[in-house]
Scaffold this motif. Structure first.
Motif, mmCIF file in Angstrom:
data_model
loop_
_atom_site.group_PDB
_atom_site.id
_atom_site.type_symbol
_atom_site.label_atom_id
_atom_site.label_comp_id
_atom_site.label_asym_id
_atom_site.label_seq_id
_atom_site.Cartn_x
_atom_site.Cartn_y
_atom_site.Cartn_z
ATOM 1 N N VAL A 134 -12.226 -1.169 -11.701
ATOM 2 C CA VAL A 134 -12.083 -0.374 -10.331
ATOM 3 C C VAL A 134 -10.921 -1.007 -9.548
ATOM 4 O O VAL A 134 -10.335 -0.166 -8.869
ATOM 5 N N THR A 135 -10.835 -2.213 -9.534
ATOM 6 C CA THR A 135 -9.654 -2.891 -8.827
ATOM 7 C C THR A 135 -8.442 -2.269 -9.051
ATOM 8 O O THR A 135 -7.710 -1.960 -8.416
ATOM 9 N N LEU A 136 -8.070 -2.284 -10.551
ATOM 10 C CA LEU A 136 -6.636 -1.795 -11.117
ATOM 11 C C LEU A 136 -6.709 -0.209 -10.824
ATOM 12 O O LEU A 136 -5.637 0.139 -10.594
ATOM 13 N N PHE B 252 -8.992 13.499 -6.396
ATOM 14 C CA PHE B 252 -10.096 12.887 -6.150
ATOM 15 C C PHE B 252 -11.224 13.308 -7.224
ATOM 16 O O PHE B 252 -12.019 12.362 -7.617
ATOM 17 N N ILE B 253 -10.865 14.466 -7.879
ATOM 18 C CA ILE B 253 -11.701 14.923 -8.928
ATOM 19 C C ILE B 253 -11.386 14.030 -10.317
ATOM 20 O O ILE B 253 -12.528 13.570 -11.015
ATOM 21 N N VAL B 254 -9.977 13.929 -10.409
ATOM 22 C CA VAL B 254 -9.884 12.939 -11.535
ATOM 23 C C VAL B 254 -10.296 11.435 -11.561
ATOM 24 O O VAL B 254 -10.905 10.729 -12.329
ATOM 25 N N SER C 298 0.991 -1.292 0.005
ATOM 26 C CA SER C 298 0.101 -0.087 0.016
ATOM 27 C C SER C 298 0.787 1.331 -0.172
ATOM 28 O O SER C 298 1.665 1.288 0.968
ATOM 29 N N ALA C 299 0.673 2.181 -1.026
ATOM 30 C CA ALA C 299 1.437 3.415 -1.163
ATOM 31 C C ALA C 299 0.535 4.597 -1.390
ATOM 32 O O ALA C 299 0.420 4.704 -2.588
ATOM 33 N N PRO C 300 -0.339 4.850 -0.501
ATOM 34 C CA PRO C 300 -1.233 5.947 -0.710
ATOM 35 C C PRO C 300 -0.798 7.225 -1.809
ATOM 36 O O PRO C 300 0.253 7.846 -1.593
ATOM 37 N N GLN C 301 -1.381 7.518 -2.633
ATOM 38 C CA GLN C 301 -1.203 8.745 -3.388
ATOM 39 C C GLN C 301 -2.443 9.287 -4.308
ATOM 40 O O GLN C 301 -3.516 8.605 -4.159
ATOM 41 N N HIS C 302 -2.318 10.564 -4.728
ATOM 42 C CA HIS C 302 -3.510 11.302 -5.404
ATOM 43 C C HIS C 302 -4.632 11.359 -4.462
ATOM 44 O O HIS C 302 -5.658 11.419 -4.842
ATOM 45 N N TRP D 115 -4.052 4.239 -9.321
ATOM 46 C CA TRP D 115 -4.317 5.624 -9.090
ATOM 47 C C TRP D 115 -4.251 6.120 -7.561
ATOM 48 O O TRP D 115 -3.652 7.203 -7.067
ATOM 49 N N PHE D 116 -4.780 5.262 -6.743
ATOM 50 C CA PHE D 116 -4.988 5.641 -5.312
ATOM 51 C C PHE D 116 -3.912 5.039 -4.407
ATOM 52 O O PHE D 116 -3.617 5.011 -3.289
#
Length: 253
Positions: free
Chosen positions: A161-163, A136-138, A126-130, A168-169
């Motif tokens: 959705v999974t990928l 969140f808009i994108v 897990s490497a949270p980003q964006h 992205w997130f």
């Protein structure tokens, strides 16, 4: 249906929903074609499959809540922004050429698998980003488009959705699958089933009890396996389903 066909329907539903719950999508790979094989017309099979798929989300949600693996804020975000696309897609399916849409979707799903295979470390940690306003808009725009796919076609939207959550997130595969099964498997599928029914599709009610039991058990079992297994194994299952589903959609032409 006789007892043999009923057993086959249950086993097909159980297997397809277990794989979908483990990998984050793809229940329609076996369950939807099986309904057509057993004699349902396309539109009736689609509506019946979507109703049954809600049980997949219920089974998976129960297990993921018990495991404490859900990121609730991100899950609610995915539910809300994608739901509008689901409603639009459920109404569009009666207007667009299904074969063309499925071919395009098949090619896109195969590209997801290729990307995951060639990106070795994708989703392993897990490497949270964006997770800022722009991110969140994108994300909302992207999930809205995926919601349209979920509302209109039979298989593959959960894999998107999974990928997307992984890429992205910055979720790992376990986190992404858990979020997908609750947001897509339970909430999007419920909204899509209601919307497609209101749009005029017919549901074949006599087969629903068998499908609901198979979907519920499969969702729970897949979520259990996802919690027990490594991100690497879940990644491989995800990749396998993307290729199988993608080529199946292309070969349906």
């Amino acid at each position: 249906m006789d007892a043999l066909n009923t057993l086959g329907l249950f086993i097909g539903s159980l297997i397809s929903n277990t794989l979908a719950s483990l990998s984050g999508g793809g229940a329609g790979l076996i369950q939807f074609p099986l309904l057509i094989f057993l004699g349902l017309p396309f539109s009736i099979a689609l509506a019946t499959h979507k109703i049954a798929s809600v049980a997949l989300g219920i089974g998976a949600t129960i297990k993921h809540i018990r495991n404490g693996t859900l990121a609730w804020k991100l899950t609610l975000y995915v539910i809300i922004v994608g739901s509008f696309g689901v409603i639009l897609g459920a109404n569009l399916i009666l207007l667009i050429p299904v074969k063309f849409a499925e071919a395009a979707l098949g090619a896109l799903i195969i590209s997801l698998g290729i990307y995951s295979v060639t990106t070795k470390e994708l989703g392993q940690i897990s490497a949270p980003q964006h997770r800022n306003a722009l991110g969140f808009i994108v994300g909302a725009v992207s999930l809205f488009i995926i919601g349209i796919i979920n509302g209109s076609l039979t298989a593959g939207s959960g894999l998107f959705v999974t990928l997307f959550l992984v890429r992205w997130f910055g979720c790992d595969y376990k986190q992404a699958v858990a979020i997908t099964l609750v947001s897509v498997g339970l909430c999007w599928n419920t909204i899509g089933a209601v919307a497609i029914y209101q749009a005029g599709a017919t549901i074949y009610w006599p087969w629903l009890p068998v499908l609901l039991v198979g979907s519920l058990l499969g969702g729970y079992l897949g979520a259990h396996l996802a919690h027990q297994r490594s991100n690497q194994l879940i990644k491989r299952c995800f990749e396998t389903l993307t290729f199988v589903i993608g080529f199946k959609l292309l070969l349906n032409l």
